[in-house]
Design a protein around this motif. Structure first.
Motif, mmCIF file in Angstrom:
data_model
loop_
_atom_site.group_PDB
_atom_site.id
_atom_site.type_symbol
_atom_site.label_atom_id
_atom_site.label_comp_id
_atom_site.label_asym_id
_atom_site.label_seq_id
_atom_site.Cartn_x
_atom_site.Cartn_y
_atom_site.Cartn_z
ATOM 1 N N LYS A 1 -0.667 0.424 -10.070
ATOM 2 C CA LYS A 1 -1.503 -0.683 -9.583
ATOM 3 C C LYS A 1 -1.118 -1.147 -8.177
ATOM 4 N N VAL A 2 -0.855 -0.164 -7.317
ATOM 5 C CA VAL A 2 -0.611 -0.494 -5.914
ATOM 6 C C VAL A 2 -1.897 -1.105 -5.353
ATOM 7 N N ASP A 3 -1.784 -1.975 -4.366
ATOM 8 C CA ASP A 3 -2.960 -2.690 -3.860
ATOM 9 C C ASP A 3 -3.917 -1.792 -3.081
ATOM 10 N N VAL A 4 -3.364 -0.929 -2.217
ATOM 11 C CA VAL A 4 -4.207 -0.113 -1.334
ATOM 12 C C VAL A 4 -3.647 1.299 -1.228
ATOM 13 N N ILE A 5 -4.531 2.309 -1.273
ATOM 14 C CA ILE A 5 -4.140 3.682 -0.948
ATOM 15 C C ILE A 5 -4.811 4.060 0.370
ATOM 16 N N HIS B 1 -8.361 -2.226 -9.618
ATOM 17 C CA HIS B 1 -7.590 -3.106 -8.736
ATOM 18 C C HIS B 1 -7.348 -2.448 -7.384
ATOM 19 N N THR B 2 -6.908 -1.199 -7.395
ATOM 20 C CA THR B 2 -6.498 -0.512 -6.169
ATOM 21 C C THR B 2 -7.684 -0.248 -5.235
ATOM 22 N N LYS B 3 -7.482 -0.520 -3.947
ATOM 23 C CA LYS B 3 -8.513 -0.270 -2.931
ATOM 24 C C LYS B 3 -8.251 1.084 -2.256
ATOM 25 N N GLY C 1 0.820 -1.197 0.000
ATOM 26 C CA GLY C 1 0.000 0.000 0.000
ATOM 27 C C GLY C 1 0.855 1.248 0.000
ATOM 28 N N LEU D 1 -9.624 7.083 -9.329
ATOM 29 C CA LEU D 1 -9.701 5.641 -9.613
ATOM 30 C C LEU D 1 -10.638 5.390 -10.793
ATOM 31 N N SER E 1 0.013 6.269 -8.037
ATOM 32 C CA SER E 1 -0.141 4.994 -7.325
ATOM 33 C C SER E 1 -1.144 4.083 -8.025
ATOM 34 N N ILE E 2 -2.218 4.673 -8.543
ATOM 35 C CA ILE E 2 -3.209 3.882 -9.284
ATOM 36 C C ILE E 2 -2.610 3.345 -10.579
#
Length: 367
Positions: A105-109, A135-137, A84, A123, A101-102
């Protein structure tokens, strides 16, 4: 009994521990990848991430975006676990760091220091353009049930999107705090009080919209027993920052880590930060000189925070935190959580995670 997993949408962390994002270079790819490799969620902090880039003084905007991209990619090379980023709403380049970050394709912001009212816009724009499934949360950091409710309602009305989880940060956290000076010591704002309130507040949205919104407890979580306590209150996981500083893999200088080992309970103080918020830090010569009026006005070259009171401040907080990160603690200071005095040695991330699991199991066996 072993740790339950932490599920945020379709992303699953084997261990319900999020490593707190600690800015100006404390948690970068080294620490984040080590935590992710142990099954937790490793977090890269975006606040002035480009401070070590050679052109940061002349071109801070590009330096920070370049460094964010570089650190995410480096962490991905080192780990295939859950990664993240932490991006403060108060940053002047908040939108560009979120977009970067999006794209990566980072998992979480994770996002706090203000309410990230428009975060879903970035997003949706990216994935609608790419015609891909997101993908990113997106996980806001809040300090009250009221803030969680406001965000759920705003995101739903503007973007038809609910937060994928919430981090609830209590007043024992390190760094900038989302409380007034009076609220920090008020039992009504303790994490133990606020967590059940937020769990109840999000339940309304979960039931109506059929989406699970995990609540993650943060601020003063120190032991495996603490983790069990907050999970029993309805939290799905915890966030820990201070404990991960005292690891070999933390990206700060060893002298910064030593300041945690040396700190006594009475050394932890609340400062009034140039960004207009109270913050918890370890007191030292720099903080004492600032309080005594011995620091001089400065010329701001970074323009990093929207609400920084640079005209009134005796020092640049970005420079002070960078100096501390590099171990120059006479020219800066270390943020820390309220439990920093309990730390007595540096250990590996693996050893820390193992000890937390052992404590969690012992607490579960007693229950």
């Amino acid at each position: 009994m072993s740790f339950p997993s932490l599920k945020i949408g379709d992303i699953v962390a084997r261990i319900p521990i999020v490593q707190g994002g600690m800015g100006v270079g404390i948690s970068l790819s080294g620490l984040a990848s080590a935590v992710a490799n142990e099954g937790g969620i490793g977090v890269i902090a975006g606040a002035m991430i480009g401070m070590s880039e050679p052109d940061v003084g002349k071109n801070p905007h590009e330096a920070n975006i370049r460094a964010m991209r570089k650190e995410i990619r480096k962490a991905r090379e080192l780990s295939d676990g859950v990664l993240g980023v932490n991006i403060m709403v108060a940053l002047t380049n908040f939108a560009d760091l979120v977009k970067t970050s999006i794209e990566e394709k980072v998992d979480v912001i994770f996002s706090g220091a203000g309410l990230p009212l428009d975060m879903p816009k970035y997003l949706k724009e990216y994935y609608e353009d790419k015609k891909e499934q997101a993908h990113t949360k997106l996980v806001p950091i809040v300090s009250s049930a009221r803030a969680a409710t406001i965000l759920c309602k705003k995101w739903l009305s503007k973007f038809d999107y609910l937060p994928d989880a919430f981090v609830v940060e209590g007043p024992k956290a390190g760094g900038h705090l989302g409380f007034s000076r009076e609220e920090i010591d008020d039992p009504a704002h303790s994490l133990e009080v606020v967590i059940p309130q937020v769990v109840e507040a999000v339940k309304v949205f979960e039931e109506k919209h059929g989406k699970k919104i995990p609540v993650i407890a943060a601020g003063g979580v120190y032991t495996g027993e603490d983790i069990k306590k907050f999970l029993d209150m309805g939290a799905s996981g915890v966030q820990m920052g201070t404990r991960f500083v005292a690891t070999h893999e933390c990206d700060a200088d060893d002298r910064f880590k030593q300041s945690y080992i040396d700190a006594k309970e009475e050394d932890v103080t609340i400062i009034q930060s140039p960004v207009g918020m109270p913050g918890r830090a370890i007191i030292g010569k720099f903080v004492e000189d600032a309080r005594a009026g011995l620091k001089k006005p400065f010329k701001c070259i970074f323009e990093c925070i929207h609400n920084c009171k640079k005209e009134e401040s005796p020092y640049c907080i970005a420079s002070a935190l960078l100096n501390a990160k590099k171990g120059n603690l006479d020219r800066g200071f270390a943020f820390s959580g309220s439990n920093v005095h309990r730390i007595d040695r540096i250990m590996s991330v693996k050893e820390l995670m193992t000890s937390l699991a052992t404590e969690f199991d012992a607490a579960s066996a007693k229950a």
